[in-house]
Write a protein that holds these residues in place. Sequence first.
Motif, PDB file in Angstrom:
ATOM      1  N   MET A 114       0.867  -1.175   0.000  1.00 45.20           N
ATOM      2  CA  MET A 114       0.000   0.000   0.000  1.00 45.20           C
ATOM      3  C   MET A 114       0.903   1.224   0.000  1.00 45.20           C
ATOM      4  SD  MET A 114      -2.980   0.879   2.732  1.00 45.20           S
ATOM      5  CE  MET A 114      -3.751  -0.705   2.350  1.00 45.20           C
ATOM      6  N   ALA A 115       0.548   2.233  -0.753  1.00 44.25           N
ATOM      7  CA  ALA A 115       1.422   3.410  -0.885  1.00 44.25           C
ATOM      8  C   ALA A 115       0.587   4.676  -0.806  1.00 44.25           C
ATOM      9  CB  ALA A 115       2.183   3.366  -2.212  1.00 44.25           C
ATOM     10  N   LEU A 116       1.286   5.786  -0.370  1.00 43.36           N
ATOM     11  CA  LEU A 116       0.651   7.106  -0.267  1.00 43.36           C
ATOM     12  C   LEU A 116       1.192   7.981  -1.373  1.00 43.36           C
ATOM     13  CD1 LEU A 116      -1.214   8.892   1.478  1.00 43.36           C
ATOM     14  CD2 LEU A 116       0.843   9.667   2.667  1.00 43.36           C
ATOM     15  N   TRP A 117       0.279   8.492  -2.188  1.00 45.51           N
ATOM     16  CA  TRP A 117       0.652   9.346  -3.319  1.00 45.51           C
ATOM     17  C   TRP A 117       0.329  10.794  -2.998  1.00 45.51           C
ATOM     18  CZ3 TRP A 117       2.456   7.431  -8.131  1.00 45.51           C
ATOM     19  CH2 TRP A 117       2.491   6.045  -8.253  1.00 45.51           C
ATOM     20  N   ALA A 118       1.054  11.671  -3.707  1.00 48.08           N
ATOM     21  CA  ALA A 118       0.785  13.116  -3.552  1.00 48.08           C
ATOM     22  C   ALA A 118       0.947  13.792  -4.887  1.00 48.08           C
ATOM     23  CB  ALA A 118       1.716  13.747  -2.540  1.00 48.08           C
ATOM     24  N   VAL A 119       0.025  14.678  -5.148  1.00 48.32           N
ATOM     25  CA  VAL A 119       0.137  15.542  -6.327  1.00 48.32           C
ATOM     26  C   VAL A 119       0.399  16.952  -5.828  1.00 48.32           C
ATOM     27  CG1 VAL A 119      -1.007  16.434  -8.361  1.00 48.32           C
ATOM     28  CG2 VAL A 119      -1.380  14.068  -7.672  1.00 48.32           C
ATOM     29  N   ALA A 120       1.519  17.498  -6.182  1.00 47.31           N
ATOM     30  CA  ALA A 120       1.921  18.814  -5.640  1.00 47.31           C
ATOM     31  C   ALA A 120       1.774  19.885  -6.711  1.00 47.31           C
ATOM     32  CB  ALA A 120       3.364  18.764  -5.160  1.00 47.31           C
ATOM     33  N   HIS A 121       1.258  21.016  -6.278  1.00 51.16           N
ATOM     34  CA  HIS A 121       1.169  22.183  -7.159  1.00 51.16           C
ATOM     35  C   HIS A 121       2.378  23.082  -6.892  1.00 51.16           C
ATOM     36  CE1 HIS A 121      -0.392  25.447  -9.485  1.00 51.16           C
ATOM     37  NE2 HIS A 121      -0.349  26.274  -8.425  1.00 51.16           N
ATOM     38  N   LEU A 122       3.269  23.165  -7.886  1.00 44.94           N
ATOM     39  CA  LEU A 122       4.526  23.875  -7.686  1.00 44.94           C
ATOM     40  C   LEU A 122       4.386  25.362  -7.900  1.00 44.94           C
ATOM     41  CD1 LEU A 122       6.986  21.393  -9.429  1.00 44.94           C
ATOM     42  CD2 LEU A 122       6.283  21.506  -7.047  1.00 44.94           C
ATOM     43  N   GLY A 123       3.294  25.816  -8.418  1.00 44.32           N
ATOM     44  CA  GLY A 123       3.083  27.240  -8.591  1.00 44.32           C
ATOM     45  C   GLY A 123       3.876  27.844  -9.713  1.00 44.32           C
ATOM     46  N   SER A 124       4.436  27.043 -10.595  1.00 44.11           N
ATOM     47  CA  SER A 124       5.224  27.575 -11.696  1.00 44.11           C
ATOM     48  C   SER A 124       4.716  26.964 -12.968  1.00 44.11           C
ATOM     49  CB  SER A 124       6.707  27.250 -11.498  1.00 44.11           C
ATOM     50  OG  SER A 124       7.426  27.616 -12.650  1.00 44.11           O
ATOM     51  N   PRO A 125       4.495  27.764 -13.988  1.00 44.54           N
ATOM     52  CA  PRO A 125       3.985  27.227 -15.263  1.00 44.54           C
ATOM     53  C   PRO A 125       4.959  26.285 -15.919  1.00 44.54           C
ATOM     54  CG  PRO A 125       3.889  29.644 -15.197  1.00 44.54           C
ATOM     55  CD  PRO A 125       4.625  29.192 -14.015  1.00 44.54           C
ATOM     56  N   VAL A 126       6.205  26.342 -15.536  1.00 43.21           N
ATOM     57  CA  VAL A 126       7.205  25.488 -16.158  1.00 43.21           C
ATOM     58  C   VAL A 126       7.015  24.050 -15.721  1.00 43.21           C
ATOM     59  CG1 VAL A 126       9.666  25.067 -16.395  1.00 43.21           C
ATOM     60  CG2 VAL A 126       8.791  27.403 -16.326  1.00 43.21           C
ATOM     61  N   HIS A 127       6.728  23.876 -14.422  1.00 42.69           N
ATOM     62  CA  HIS A 127       6.659  22.515 -13.901  1.00 42.69           C
ATOM     63  C   HIS A 127       5.268  21.905 -14.064  1.00 42.69           C
ATOM     64  CE1 HIS A 127      10.630  22.910 -12.137  1.00 42.69           C
ATOM     65  NE2 HIS A 127      10.263  24.112 -11.730  1.00 42.69           N
ATOM     66  N   GLY A 128       4.214  22.677 -13.911  1.00 43.02           N
ATOM     67  CA  GLY A 128       2.852  22.148 -14.010  1.00 43.02           C
ATOM     68  C   GLY A 128       2.545  21.227 -12.839  1.00 43.02           C
ATOM     69  N   LEU A 129       1.694  20.208 -13.073  1.00 46.17           N
ATOM     70  CA  LEU A 129       1.319  19.253 -12.036  1.00 46.17           C
ATOM     71  C   LEU A 129       2.197  18.001 -12.164  1.00 46.17           C
ATOM     72  CD1 LEU A 129      -2.565  19.491 -12.205  1.00 46.17           C
ATOM     73  CD2 LEU A 129      -1.016  20.550 -10.549  1.00 46.17           C
ATOM     74  N   ARG A 130       2.631  17.538 -11.026  1.00 42.27           N
ATOM     75  CA  ARG A 130       3.448  16.331 -11.009  1.00 42.27           C
ATOM     76  C   ARG A 130       2.829  15.334 -10.031  1.00 42.27           C
ATOM     77  NH1 ARG A 130       9.535  17.457  -9.975  1.00 42.27           N
ATOM     78  NH2 ARG A 130       9.564  15.245 -10.444  1.00 42.27           N
TER      79      ARG A 130
ATOM     80  N   GLN B 246      -4.589  29.439  -1.287  1.00 39.02           N
ATOM     81  CA  GLN B 246      -3.612  28.984  -2.272  1.00 39.02           C
ATOM     82  C   GLN B 246      -3.470  27.452  -2.183  1.00 39.02           C
ATOM     83  OE1 GLN B 246       0.183  30.780  -1.840  1.00 39.02           O
ATOM     84  NE2 GLN B 246       0.918  30.152  -3.846  1.00 39.02           N
ATOM     85  N   TYR B 247      -3.573  26.804  -3.330  1.00 38.76           N
ATOM     86  CA  TYR B 247      -3.480  25.333  -3.393  1.00 38.76           C
ATOM     87  C   TYR B 247      -2.027  24.914  -3.305  1.00 38.76           C
ATOM     88  CZ  TYR B 247      -4.050  20.566  -5.135  1.00 38.76           C
ATOM     89  OH  TYR B 247      -4.025  19.201  -5.273  1.00 38.76           O
ATOM     90  N   VAL B 248      -1.764  23.940  -2.390  1.00 39.73           N
ATOM     91  CA  VAL B 248      -0.399  23.460  -2.185  1.00 39.73           C
ATOM     92  C   VAL B 248      -0.172  22.132  -2.926  1.00 39.73           C
ATOM     93  CG1 VAL B 248       1.300  22.750  -0.471  1.00 39.73           C
ATOM     94  CG2 VAL B 248      -0.308  24.595   0.042  1.00 39.73           C
ATOM     95  N   GLY B 249      -1.032  21.137  -2.683  1.00 38.01           N
ATOM     96  CA  GLY B 249      -0.884  19.818  -3.305  1.00 38.01           C
ATOM     97  C   GLY B 249      -1.980  18.868  -2.833  1.00 38.01           C
ATOM     98  N   LYS B 250      -1.803  17.584  -3.219  1.00 38.01           N
ATOM     99  CA  LYS B 250      -2.837  16.578  -2.903  1.00 38.01           C
ATOM    100  C   LYS B 250      -2.173  15.301  -2.422  1.00 38.01           C
ATOM    101  CE  LYS B 250      -6.771  14.212  -5.091  1.00 38.01           C
ATOM    102  NZ  LYS B 250      -7.805  14.775  -4.203  1.00 38.01           N
ATOM    103  N   LEU B 251      -2.746  14.742  -1.336  1.00 37.14           N
ATOM    104  CA  LEU B 251      -2.297  13.450  -0.826  1.00 37.14           C
ATOM    105  C   LEU B 251      -3.290  12.364  -1.284  1.00 37.14           C
ATOM    106  CD1 LEU B 251      -1.302  14.370   2.837  1.00 37.14           C
ATOM    107  CD2 LEU B 251       0.182  14.201   0.846  1.00 37.14           C
ATOM    108  N   HIS B 252      -2.727  11.174  -1.622  1.00 34.54           N
ATOM    109  CA  HIS B 252      -3.615  10.065  -2.018  1.00 34.54           C
ATOM    110  C   HIS B 252      -2.956   8.749  -1.627  1.00 34.54           C
ATOM    111  CE1 HIS B 252      -6.851   8.169  -4.238  1.00 34.54           C
ATOM    112  NE2 HIS B 252      -5.944   7.338  -4.806  1.00 34.54           N
ATOM    113  N   SER B 253      -3.761   7.882  -1.091  1.00 34.96           N
ATOM    114  CA  SER B 253      -3.265   6.570  -0.669  1.00 34.96           C
ATOM    115  C   SER B 253      -3.786   5.492  -1.620  1.00 34.96           C
ATOM    116  CB  SER B 253      -3.738   6.278   0.762  1.00 34.96           C
ATOM    117  OG  SER B 253      -3.387   4.953   1.143  1.00 34.96           O
ATOM    118  N   ASP B 254      -2.967   4.445  -1.814  1.00 34.27           N
ATOM    119  CA  ASP B 254      -3.397   3.321  -2.658  1.00 34.27           C
ATOM    120  C   ASP B 254      -4.592   2.582  -2.062  1.00 34.27           C
ATOM    121  OD1 ASP B 254      -1.397   3.961  -4.388  1.00 34.27           O
ATOM    122  OD2 ASP B 254       0.004   2.431  -3.661  1.00 34.27           O
ATOM    123  N   SER B 255      -4.743   2.803  -0.732  1.00 34.06           N
ATOM    124  CA  SER B 255      -5.866   2.125  -0.069  1.00 34.06           C
ATOM    125  C   SER B 255      -7.180   2.852  -0.293  1.00 34.06           C
ATOM    126  CB  SER B 255      -5.593   2.042   1.446  1.00 34.06           C
ATOM    127  OG  SER B 255      -4.408   1.351   1.697  1.00 34.06           O
TER     128      SER B 255
END
Length: 782
Positions: A1-17, A66-75
Motif C-alpha cells: 500500500m502506498a501514499l501518493w501526492a500531487v503537488a502544485h509547484l506554482g510555476s507554469p514550467v513545472h505544471g502538475l506532477r 492557495q493550493y499546495v498539493g494533494k495526498l492520495h493513498s493506494d488504499s
Amino acid sequence: MALWAVAHLGSPVHGLRALRRTTGGRRGSAGLTGQDANGVPLRRSKRGWMWNQFFLLEEYTGTDMQYVGKLHSDSDRGDGSVKYVLTGEGAGSLFKIDENSGDIHATKRLDREEKAYYILHAKAVNRVTNVALEGQSEFVIKIHDINDNEPRFTRDPYVARVPEMSDIGTSVIQVTATDADDSTYGNSARVVYSILEGQPYFSVDPETGLIKTALPGMDREVKENYQVVIQAKDMAGQNGGLSGTATVNIALSDVNDNPPRFTKTLYDFRVPESIELGSAVGLIRAVDADIGENAEMDYRIIGSDGPGMFDVTTNRSTQEGVVVLRKPLDFEKKRQYSLRIQVENAHANSRFFSAGPFRDEATVKVTVEDVDEPPVFERASYVMEVKEDTARNTAIGSVSASDPDDKNSLVRYSIDRRTDMDRMFNVHAGNGSVFLLRELDREENAWHNISVIATEFSKCSAGVAALLDVNDNAPAFATGYETFVCENAKANQRIQTVSATDPDTPLGGHRFFFSLAQEAAGKANFSVRDNKDNTAWILTRRNSYNSLQKSVYHVPVVISDGEYPMQSSTNTLTVRVCTCDREGNMKLCNAEALTARAGLSTGALVAILLCVVILLSEYGDVRKKEEECALYSKICEDVRDNVVSYNDEGGGEEDTQAFDIGTLRNPEAIEESKQRRDIVPEAFYPAAVRRPAPPPIRDHNGDVRDFINQRLQDNDGDPTAPPYDSLATYAYEGSGSAAESLSSLESATTEGEQDYNYLSEWGPRFKKLADMYGGDDGDSDS
C-alpha cells in the motif's frame, strides 16, 4: 500500500506532477526497454517517486486559499473510508487538508523572509476504526521567493576622504547593499551598483560597489567637498527590479601642491641705531594656499650686504618671518642694509616639488636712523700727577670728549660733585682743562678720584631754535563718527567710511593702519577693512540685526601710525540699529538716532513745544473775545474783520475810504510807512505831543463824539501802545449820515422819526466794551 501526492509547484514550467512514496522499497513490474550490445534484452524496473517536498509561492494575493498539493493513498478506493490527517508546523492554522480528498491549501499569505520552509507529517487512517492504513510520513513545504525586497545599504551616509590631485582610478570607499530575497533562486537578490550623482568626478564598480576617482587633477583649493549618490538595484539591474540609494560625502584631503608666495617683493623697515640686540626689526609674510603642515614655511637669508648683522626666524603660530638684529647698528658707519630672504615649505612634497620652484624670494631694506648719542671721551680714564704745593687755579691736565654723531655738537665739561664733595677741583667748560680750587696735602689724601661729565649742546643763531617733531601723539578719528545699520542688512555690507588725524607731522606724510580691537574680535558684529589710503570701511559681519534685542553697538577701532615709536589709540564708533526700506533708506529708528539725524537738539525740541503751547493759548484768548463780542452783534458784526491796524478815523457808513476790507484779506497791503508799535520812536514822538484836533463838525451828540475823538487821539499818539492789534469800535457815523448821530439804525427816513433815546440803552454797553478792550487804559485801538 502506498501514499501518493500531487503537488502544485506554482510555476507554469513545472505544471502538475504525481509523486509516490513507496513503502518497503516496493517496485512495480518490469518492462522491455531494448537490447544491450550483445543483443540481450534490457529491462527497466519501475521505481517509486519521492513526494516529500512541496513548493509554494510567497506573498500570494489571491482571494481564494492557495493550493499546495494533494495526498492520495493506494488504499483509498473512493468510497469515503479513508481519512487524511496532517500534522506538523503550521498544520491546522497555516495549512489545512481536506480529510476526504487529501487536498492541502495555505490559509494565509506567507513571507519567505520570515520562514523559508515548513516540515509537516501526513498519514491515512480508516475513518471508522481510526486505524492507520499507512505509517506517518514527513514532507516539506518550501516557500518559493519572489522579488519583494529592495536592496538596503549598510550605512547612509558614507563619509570618505581622498587626497587631492589623485590619479584616475584611485580607490575612495566601498559601499555595500544587501537584499533580503533568496540569493539561491533567480536574480531577486543579485544587486548591481550605479552612480546617480557625482559624475564626472567619481565612478563605482557595478559588482563590488567600490567608488574610485574618475577625473584627474581634482584641486582642494578649487573645490573641497563632493556629494555622490549611489544606487543599488536588484534583478541584476534589469527593468522592474527594486532599488535603494545611499549618499557618500567625499572630501579632498590637502597635499602640498602650492608654493609659498611673499605678499610683497620689497619690504622697507626703519630702525634707530640704538635698538637692542635680539630685537625684531620687522615682520615679513608669505602666504600658502595649502593648509596644516603643508602650509608651514621656513625663512632664511640668502644674501646680505651686512653679513651676520641680521637673522630671520619663523613664527610658527602665524607663519611670519621675523627679522632679528644680531650685531649693533651704527648710523655713522652704515645707514642702510639690503637683505635677500627666501621662503620655502617646511614639508616639501617631492612629487610636486620637482615640477617647479616651491620657494619665493623678497628683498628687505633696513634703514638705520640716527640717535643723539652722548659724547665719548678719548680715554676711559685719565691719570694726572700734581705736586702738593701747586698753587690754586693751576691747570693740572685736561680731558677731551667728542660727539660721535655727524652733527659734531660742541661738548661742555663739568665736575661730578658727588665725587668731589670738598670742591678741590674744577674743569674748564669749554676745553676740558682741569685745575685746582684749593691747595692739596699729600699726607692728608694721596689720591683723588673725580669724575668729569661731558655733555653736548647746540649753538643757536639770533636766539631762534628749530623744534623738531617727535612722534608723541596717537592718531584718532577725524570726527566723532555715528552711523546706523539697517535691520535687514546683509553680511559684508559697508555702513561707514572712517578716516583719522594726527597732530604730528612726519616727513613722509601720515600712514595710518586701522583694525578692530583685539578684545572685540571674537564676538564682533562688525569688521574693519583697511583701505590702505588712510581710510577704512566699517562692514557688517552677519545678516540682519534686531533693534529690540540691541539698539546700539559700539565698535572699537584701533588706529596706529607708521612712525617710530609707533603710537596707537582705540576709538569707538557708535552704530544704531534702524528700520530701513529695501533700498537701505532709514525709515524708523530710536529717539536718539532720530534727533541726531534731524540735527535738532533737546533744547530746540523744547522751544518748538513751548511755541505750540503759546499759539494754542493765544487762540483761546481770541476765541474768548469773539464770544464776548457776539453778545453785541449789532455793533460788532464781525470781530475778525475788525482785528486790523490802521491810522484813520471812521467816517461813518457812507465813508468808504476810511475802511478797506481788502486790507483784512491781504495783510501785505498795509502801508509799510506805518511805525511799529513795539519800538518807541523818540525822535518822532516827543513828550506830550498830540495830533491836531479834527475840524469842527456839527454839534450833535457832542459828548459822545468828543469822547471817541479824544480816545482816538490818545491811542494814536501813545508811543507805549502794544505791538499787537486790538479791537476798538467807532460809533460816530460821519457827516454824511442822515441821522448825524451815533445810531447805526436806518429804520427811519426822516430826522423827526429818528429815535435818539437809544443812547440810554447802548451807552453803558459802549462804555463796557471800551473798558474791556482798552478804552480807559490808553491802549491803541485799531
